[in-house]
Design an enzyme around this catalytic site. Structure first.
Site, PDB file in Angstrom:
ATOM      1  N   TYR A 153       0.852  -1.205   0.000  1.00 32.41           N
ATOM      2  CA  TYR A 153       0.000   0.000   0.000  1.00 32.41           C
ATOM      3  C   TYR A 153       0.882   1.248   0.000  1.00 32.41           C
ATOM      4  O   TYR A 153       0.679   2.180  -0.782  1.00 32.41           O
ATOM      5  CB  TYR A 153      -0.900  -0.031   1.237  1.00 32.41           C
ATOM      6  CG  TYR A 153      -1.746   1.198   1.479  1.00 32.41           C
ATOM      7  CD1 TYR A 153      -2.941   1.393   0.800  1.00 32.41           C
ATOM      8  CD2 TYR A 153      -1.364   2.152   2.427  1.00 32.41           C
ATOM      9  CE1 TYR A 153      -3.727   2.512   1.045  1.00 32.41           C
ATOM     10  CE2 TYR A 153      -2.142   3.277   2.671  1.00 32.41           C
ATOM     11  CZ  TYR A 153      -3.325   3.451   1.980  1.00 32.41           C
ATOM     12  OH  TYR A 153      -4.110   4.564   2.233  1.00 32.41           O
ATOM     13  N   LYS A 157       1.164   4.207  -2.789  1.00 35.39           N
ATOM     14  CA  LYS A 157       0.853   5.616  -2.502  1.00 35.39           C
ATOM     15  C   LYS A 157       2.050   6.522  -2.798  1.00 35.39           C
ATOM     16  O   LYS A 157       1.862   7.674  -3.201  1.00 35.39           O
ATOM     17  CB  LYS A 157       0.382   5.765  -1.057  1.00 35.39           C
ATOM     18  CG  LYS A 157      -1.004   5.151  -0.794  1.00 35.39           C
ATOM     19  CD  LYS A 157      -2.121   5.819  -1.582  1.00 35.39           C
ATOM     20  CE  LYS A 157      -3.510   5.382  -1.102  1.00 35.39           C
ATOM     21  NZ  LYS A 157      -4.603   6.010  -1.875  1.00 35.39           N
TER      22      LYS A 157
END
Ligand code: NAD
Length: 253
Positions: A153, A157
């Site tokens: 994740y 990002k």
């Protein structure tokens, strides 16, 4: 007059959390809103809420990792409301999987939803936005510092911020802007909070005492970055984390 009177906004991830707050606030400020989400029923419920309050909205099922779905979302805005002024590319998904145990499937899905989703969204809205319009993408504080417990994740990002920076000149050449928001912890389904906080008057929002932001804190920043009030800001990532990252170690209990 609202900030977006006569304008059209689209919001991805509009069925939950930050996307709900943004859809409702864009509508309160006068925009017609395209509420897009992979959860079609959830998006329809929010569009209906806007319409029940006298606003204009439509829902559309959109998987942001699909190029065709992104194109259909933009086409829906043009077809139903005639134009597109603001795109809040906010859909995302979280996997709490540390680097050591993260497998390729988790990595692929984090990249597909969070990074490819933002990338395809930016490519779809670039030729469609009206001059003076703007895109805003939801990244994360874990796009600014590494997050070992959610490594894929966090990597995705970081990529979202890179995509926004890389796209910014293409946007500027057309008189458009694109910026990223990096929220710290926000009380949404991602953190297990399923009850949606009611919308407050924007000038009543204060610093959360426990450091946990409301979805509306992020929505208000998205509206600002989507409006001409932020006309000097392009290709940036703006951290909204109640000060969490600005001193280390984080404040003790
Ligand atoms: P949320 O889970 O409440 O909302 C996410 C929404 O995205 C859901 O409605 C979901 O159906 C939708 N979605 C998921 N995959 C999708 C796909 N492939 N296509 C279209 N829609 C899809 O969470 P949220 O906190 O409101 O998340 C919004 C954004 O904020 C995300 O990008 C998330 O990574 C980011 N963010 C959240 C936090 C936090 O603490 N909540 C912190 C930093 C960043």
């Amino acid at each position: 007059m609202g900030m977006f009177e006569g304008k059209v906004a689209l919001v991805t991830g509009g069925a939950s959390g930050i996307g709900v707050a943004a859809s409702l606030r864009f509508a309160e400020e006068g925009a017609a809103v395209v509420v897009a989400d992979i959860n079609e029923a959830g998006a329809e419920a929010i569009a209906e809420k806007v319409r029940a309050a006298g606003g204009r909205a439509r829902a559309i099922r959109c998987d942001v990792s699909s190029e065709a779905d992104n194109a259909a979302m933009v086409a829906a805005a043009k077809q139903d409301f005639g134009r597109l002024d603001a795109a809040f590319l906010n859909a995302g998904a979280y996997a709490q999987t540390g680097f050591d145990e993260s497998d390729a499937a988790t990595f692929d899905s984090m990249i597909a939803i969070n990074l490819k989703g933002a990338w395809l969204g930016l490519q779809a809205v670039l030729p469609a936005l009206e001059p003076g319009g703007a895109a805003v993408v939801t990244a994360s504080t874990s796009g600014v510092i590494g997050l070992n417990v959610a490594a894929a994740y966090s990597a995705a990002k970081h990529g979202v911020i890179g995509a926004v920076r890389s796209a910014s000149q293409s946007f500027a050449r057309r008189g458009l802007r694109v910026n990223a928001i990096c929220p710290g912890p926000v009380a949404t389904a991602i953190l297990g909070v399923t009850e949606q906080a009611p919308i407050q008057p924007a000038d009543a929002l204060a610093l959360p005492a426990d450091g946990l932001l409301l979805p509306q804190h992020i929505a208000e920043l998205a509206l600002f970055l989507a409006s001409p009030r932020s006309g000097g800001i392009n290709g940036q990532e703006i951290i909204a984390d109640a000060g969490f990252l600005s001193s280390y170690p984080p404040m003790p209990e």
